[in-house]
Design a protein around this motif. Structure first.
Motif, PDB file in Angstrom:
ATOM      1  N   ARG A 152      -2.076  17.717  27.938  1.00 21.99           N
ATOM      2  CA  ARG A 152      -1.235  16.813  27.138  1.00 21.99           C
ATOM      3  C   ARG A 152      -0.924  17.365  25.756  1.00 21.99           C
ATOM      4  N   ARG A 153      -1.724  18.314  25.289  1.00 20.29           N
ATOM      5  CA  ARG A 153      -1.393  18.976  24.026  1.00 20.29           C
ATOM      6  C   ARG A 153      -0.087  19.744  24.152  1.00 20.29           C
ATOM      7  N   LEU A 154       0.198  20.219  25.345  1.00 15.43           N
ATOM      8  CA  LEU A 154       1.478  20.887  25.600  1.00 15.43           C
ATOM      9  C   LEU A 154       2.624  19.893  25.504  1.00 15.43           C
ATOM     10  N   ILE A 155       2.450  18.723  26.104  1.00 15.22           N
ATOM     11  CA  ILE A 155       3.503  17.707  26.051  1.00 15.22           C
ATOM     12  C   ILE A 155       3.722  17.243  24.611  1.00 15.22           C
ATOM     13  N   ALA A 156       2.632  17.081  23.853  1.00 18.96           N
ATOM     14  CA  ALA A 156       2.764  16.709  22.442  1.00 18.96           C
ATOM     15  C   ALA A 156       3.558  17.768  21.686  1.00 18.96           C
ATOM     16  N   SER A 157       3.302  19.034  21.976  1.00 17.92           N
ATOM     17  CA  SER A 157       4.015  20.131  21.313  1.00 17.92           C
ATOM     18  C   SER A 157       5.493  20.131  21.688  1.00 17.92           C
ATOM     19  N   VAL A 158       5.781  19.875  22.960  1.00 16.09           N
ATOM     20  CA  VAL A 158       7.169  19.832  23.430  1.00 16.09           C
ATOM     21  C   VAL A 158       7.927  18.688  22.764  1.00 16.09           C
ATOM     22  N   SER A 216       3.017  11.469  10.103  1.00 13.68           N
ATOM     23  CA  SER A 216       4.390  11.771  10.510  1.00 13.68           C
ATOM     24  C   SER A 216       4.735  11.097  11.826  1.00 13.68           C
ATOM     25  N   ASP A 217       5.965  10.566  11.906  1.00 10.53           N
ATOM     26  CA  ASP A 217       6.386   9.960  13.172  1.00 10.53           C
ATOM     27  C   ASP A 217       6.544  11.014  14.260  1.00 10.53           C
ATOM     28  N   SER A 218       6.649  12.285  13.872  1.00  9.94           N
ATOM     29  CA  SER A 218       6.767  13.358  14.857  1.00  9.94           C
ATOM     30  C   SER A 218       5.451  13.620  15.586  1.00  9.94           C
ATOM     31  N   THR A 219       4.346  13.150  15.016  1.00  5.54           N
ATOM     32  CA  THR A 219       3.055  13.222  15.725  1.00  5.54           C
ATOM     33  C   THR A 219       2.610  11.848  16.206  1.00  5.54           C
ATOM     34  N   LEU A 220       2.945  10.812  15.455  1.00  3.98           N
ATOM     35  CA  LEU A 220       2.580   9.448  15.859  1.00  3.98           C
ATOM     36  C   LEU A 220       3.285   9.054  17.155  1.00  3.98           C
ATOM     37  N   GLY A 221       4.550   9.469  17.287  1.00  3.37           N
ATOM     38  CA  GLY A 221       5.315   9.138  18.480  1.00  3.37           C
ATOM     39  C   GLY A 221       4.692   9.693  19.752  1.00  3.37           C
ATOM     40  N   PRO A 222       4.457  11.023  19.818  1.00  6.90           N
ATOM     41  CA  PRO A 222       3.814  11.575  21.020  1.00  6.90           C
ATOM     42  C   PRO A 222       2.471  10.926  21.334  1.00  6.90           C
ATOM     43  N   HIS A 230      -5.185  11.389  18.461  1.00  5.97           N
ATOM     44  CA  HIS A 230      -4.049  11.635  17.575  1.00  5.97           C
ATOM     45  C   HIS A 230      -4.223  12.913  16.750  1.00  5.97           C
ATOM     46  N   ILE A 231      -5.407  13.095  16.160  1.00  8.11           N
ATOM     47  CA  ILE A 231      -5.615  14.239  15.273  1.00  8.11           C
ATOM     48  C   ILE A 231      -5.763  15.541  16.057  1.00  8.11           C
ATOM     49  N   TRP A 232      -6.723  15.582  16.967  1.00  4.98           N
ATOM     50  CA  TRP A 232      -7.066  16.840  17.626  1.00  4.98           C
ATOM     51  C   TRP A 232      -6.116  17.223  18.750  1.00  4.98           C
ATOM     52  N   ASP A 233      -5.425  16.259  19.327  1.00  8.97           N
ATOM     53  CA  ASP A 233      -4.539  16.566  20.450  1.00  8.97           C
ATOM     54  C   ASP A 233      -3.054  16.549  20.090  1.00  8.97           C
ATOM     55  N   SER A 234      -2.706  15.924  18.954  1.00  5.62           N
ATOM     56  CA  SER A 234      -1.303  15.927  18.513  1.00  5.62           C
ATOM     57  C   SER A 234      -1.129  16.707  17.208  1.00  5.62           C
ATOM     58  N   CYS A 235      -1.889  16.315  16.175  1.00  3.86           N
ATOM     59  CA  CYS A 235      -1.680  16.886  14.842  1.00  3.86           C
ATOM     60  C   CYS A 235      -2.084  18.363  14.736  1.00  3.86           C
ATOM     61  N   VAL A 236      -3.295  18.670  15.176  1.00  5.76           N
ATOM     62  CA  VAL A 236      -3.781  20.050  15.057  1.00  5.76           C
ATOM     63  C   VAL A 236      -2.941  21.023  15.888  1.00  5.76           C
ATOM     64  N   PRO A 237      -2.666  20.736  17.166  1.00  5.52           N
ATOM     65  CA  PRO A 237      -1.834  21.661  17.942  1.00  5.52           C
ATOM     66  C   PRO A 237      -0.440  21.872  17.355  1.00  5.52           C
ATOM     67  N   THR A 238       0.212  20.793  16.919  1.00  5.04           N
ATOM     68  CA  THR A 238       1.567  20.949  16.382  1.00  5.04           C
ATOM     69  C   THR A 238       1.560  21.626  15.022  1.00  5.04           C
ATOM     70  N   PHE A 239       0.510  21.389  14.240  1.00  4.77           N
ATOM     71  CA  PHE A 239       0.399  22.079  12.955  1.00  4.77           C
ATOM     72  C   PHE A 239       0.318  23.587  13.169  1.00  4.77           C
ATOM     73  N   LEU A 240      -0.552  24.004  14.060  1.00  4.26           N
ATOM     74  CA  LEU A 240      -0.767  25.435  14.291  1.00  4.26           C
ATOM     75  C   LEU A 240       0.463  26.118  14.882  1.00  4.26           C
ATOM     76  N   HIS A 241       1.137  25.448  15.808  1.00  4.87           N
ATOM     77  CA  HIS A 241       2.232  26.101  16.523  1.00  4.87           C
ATOM     78  C   HIS A 241       3.570  26.031  15.799  1.00  4.87           C
ATOM     79  N   TYR A 242       3.710  25.114  14.843  1.00  2.00           N
ATOM     80  CA  TYR A 242       5.008  24.973  14.194  1.00  2.00           C
ATOM     81  C   TYR A 242       5.002  25.277  12.698  1.00  2.00           C
ATOM     82  N   ASN A 243       3.984  24.850  11.978  1.00  2.00           N
ATOM     83  CA  ASN A 243       3.993  25.094  10.539  1.00  2.00           C
ATOM     84  C   ASN A 243       3.793  26.562  10.194  1.00  2.00           C
ATOM     85  N   ILE A 244       2.911  27.230  10.934  1.00  2.00           N
ATOM     86  CA  ILE A 244       2.671  28.650  10.643  1.00  2.00           C
ATOM     87  C   ILE A 244       3.925  29.498  10.889  1.00  2.00           C
ATOM     88  N   PRO A 245       4.572  29.410  12.065  1.00  3.38           N
ATOM     89  CA  PRO A 245       5.808  30.185  12.240  1.00  3.38           C
ATOM     90  C   PRO A 245       6.934  29.729  11.329  1.00  3.38           C
TER      91      PRO A 245
END
Length: 439
Positions: free
Chosen positions: A144-150, A393-399, A411-426
């Protein structure tokens, strides 16, 4: 230590420790106010006064929730779910696993993108569409971390790049605030300047899909409290629903009001008979309940932002950074992006971050000799940074609202942390590269 950094760090630490996000925002705001030299009474007053500016956002989400629920009663979400069920056999045979996973990811990605630019219901579609397919995701053993990222990619990349729907509002805020800071720009230049930073988000998405979360992950197939309501799908209702979506978008763009757009869409559904008037009260109540938590978080985030602005430490943070830079343009660009990340992580809204940073970043960028296109890229990227990954952010709250329907997605470990790492760094890397290339 700077009050902004203290407030944001405390909020993030509490959130990572699984403290309720609203409580974390309140605690962070109080700590930031006290660190900024404000009294406890002044801090609470500033926080309370800031709550009012979040009321419009909360009402917007409530009505968008009502609009989304109304759309669901016409059968469109059921059509999508049925299509997914046809893709994946109920017994989860291996010969369809790979195809089913790919197609479901593509469908969710497209719906997320459309929710920003074409169908202006923002995150309201997620609690309606995602919970019914959790069983399918469990069969396919999709992480589901993948779906949250998508979903987060679709919710963020589209408004950053495309000037339609919510993207039009974001681009207009960027243009207006840069003009107010002394640098008029052409809105048509914004997509050009933001193309490479968005390419960074694409890289993050590809990493999440093909590397980070490609392995199967087991979930319990729990029963959920989802109202099972048989919806009769009629062609005329689907047509009227499409008209309602077009009408909502047509009203939202010129008025820049999600409220006006949602009301227009709901009214079209009722006036055409796609939905009955007697259902209006129940549907709006359902939508409000569905989006209530997101609304409260956004209201609290506005109080948090009010305290940070009242301390005056946002300007101090930028000024101190500027004094340390000398004439190092590369370091200046990097630190401006990091400041945007800190501010947005705390506020949870890229739309609200732009007015805060533009007034300071424009003169600072001009002083370093950056071109207009480079400044657009810097401010646009700095504003967007943190939208993915912020607990508020609604971009993490929504998923999370959709994926945690059965209590198996944090919410934190499965939505926020994965999306932070995969999107903010790049986004930082590609945003910095864009500023230097366009310099």
């Amino acid at each position: 230590m700077n009050a902004v950094i203290i407030a944001v760090l405390l909020m993030l630490i509490l959130s990572l420790l699984r403290v309720n996000v609203v409580l974390a925002l309140v605690a962070g705001a109080i700590a930031g106010g006290l660190a900024g030299g404000m009294s406890i009474n002044a801090t609470i007053t500033s926080f309370t006064e800031g709550l009012g500016s979040g009321a419009t956002i909360a009402l917007s989400y409530a009505l968008l929730g009502g609009f989304a629920v109304a759309i669901s009663k016409t059968g469109i979400p059921q059509i999508l779910v049925n299509a997914m069920l046809k893709i994946v056999k109920k017994d989860g045979q291996e010969d369809r696993t790979a195809l089913g996973k790919v197609l479901i990811i593509l469908i969710l990605l497209l719906v997320a993108i459309f929710s920003q630019n074409l169908i202006p219901i923002h995150i309201a579609f997620i609690p309606l569409l995602v919970p019914p397919i959790l069983h399918i995701l469990n069969l396919l053993k999709v992480d589901r971390r993948l779906i949250a990222s998508v979903l987060t990619f679709g919710l963020t990349a589209s408004y950053i790049l495309l000037p339609y729907g919510f993207g039009f509002i974001f681009h207009q805020i960027l243009a207006i605030q840069m003009d107010a800071a002394g640098l008029p720009i052409n809105m048509a230049d914004i997509p050009k300047a933001m193309a490479l930073p968005v390419a960074g988000l694409v890289v993050g998405l590809l990493i999440a899909v093909f590397i980070s979360y490609r392995k199967p992950r087991e979930y319990e197939d729990r029963k959920m409290e989802i109202a099972e309501e048989v919806v009769t799908i009629k062609t005329r209702n689907i047509v009227f629903t499409v008209l309602a979506l077009i009408g909502a978008l047509a009203v939202q763009i010129p008025t820049q009001s999600m409220i006006a757009g949602a009301i227009t869409g709901i009214f079209i559904l009722y006036i055409t008979g796609a939905l009955k008037w007697k259902e209006a009260d129940r549907l709006i109540n359902e939508g409000m309940r569905m989006m209530a938590f997101v609304g409260f978080v956004m209201i609290a985030a506005n109080g948090f932002a009010s305290v940070l602005q009242e301390t005056g430490h946002i300007a101090t943070l930028v000024e101190n950074t500027s004094n340390l830079l000398g004439d190092n343009k590369g370091l200046a660009a990097l630190l401006m992006l990091l400041i945007g990340l800190i501010v947005t992580m705390g506020i949870g809204s890229s739309f609200a971050t732009i007015p805060i940073i533009a007034a300071i970043f424009v003169p600072l960028s001009l002083e370093f000799g950056f071109s207009t296109m480079a400044i657009i890229a810097l401010i646009g990227t700095a504003g967007a940074l943190g939208d993915a990954g912020s607990p508020a952010s609604d971009s993490t709250l929504g998923p999370t609202a959709g994926l945690d329907a059965d209590g198996q997605h944090n919410h934190i470990w499965d939505s926020c942390v994965p999306t932070f790492l995969h999107y903010n760094i790049p986004l930082i890397i590609f945003g910095w590269a864009t500023a230097m290339i366009l310099f």
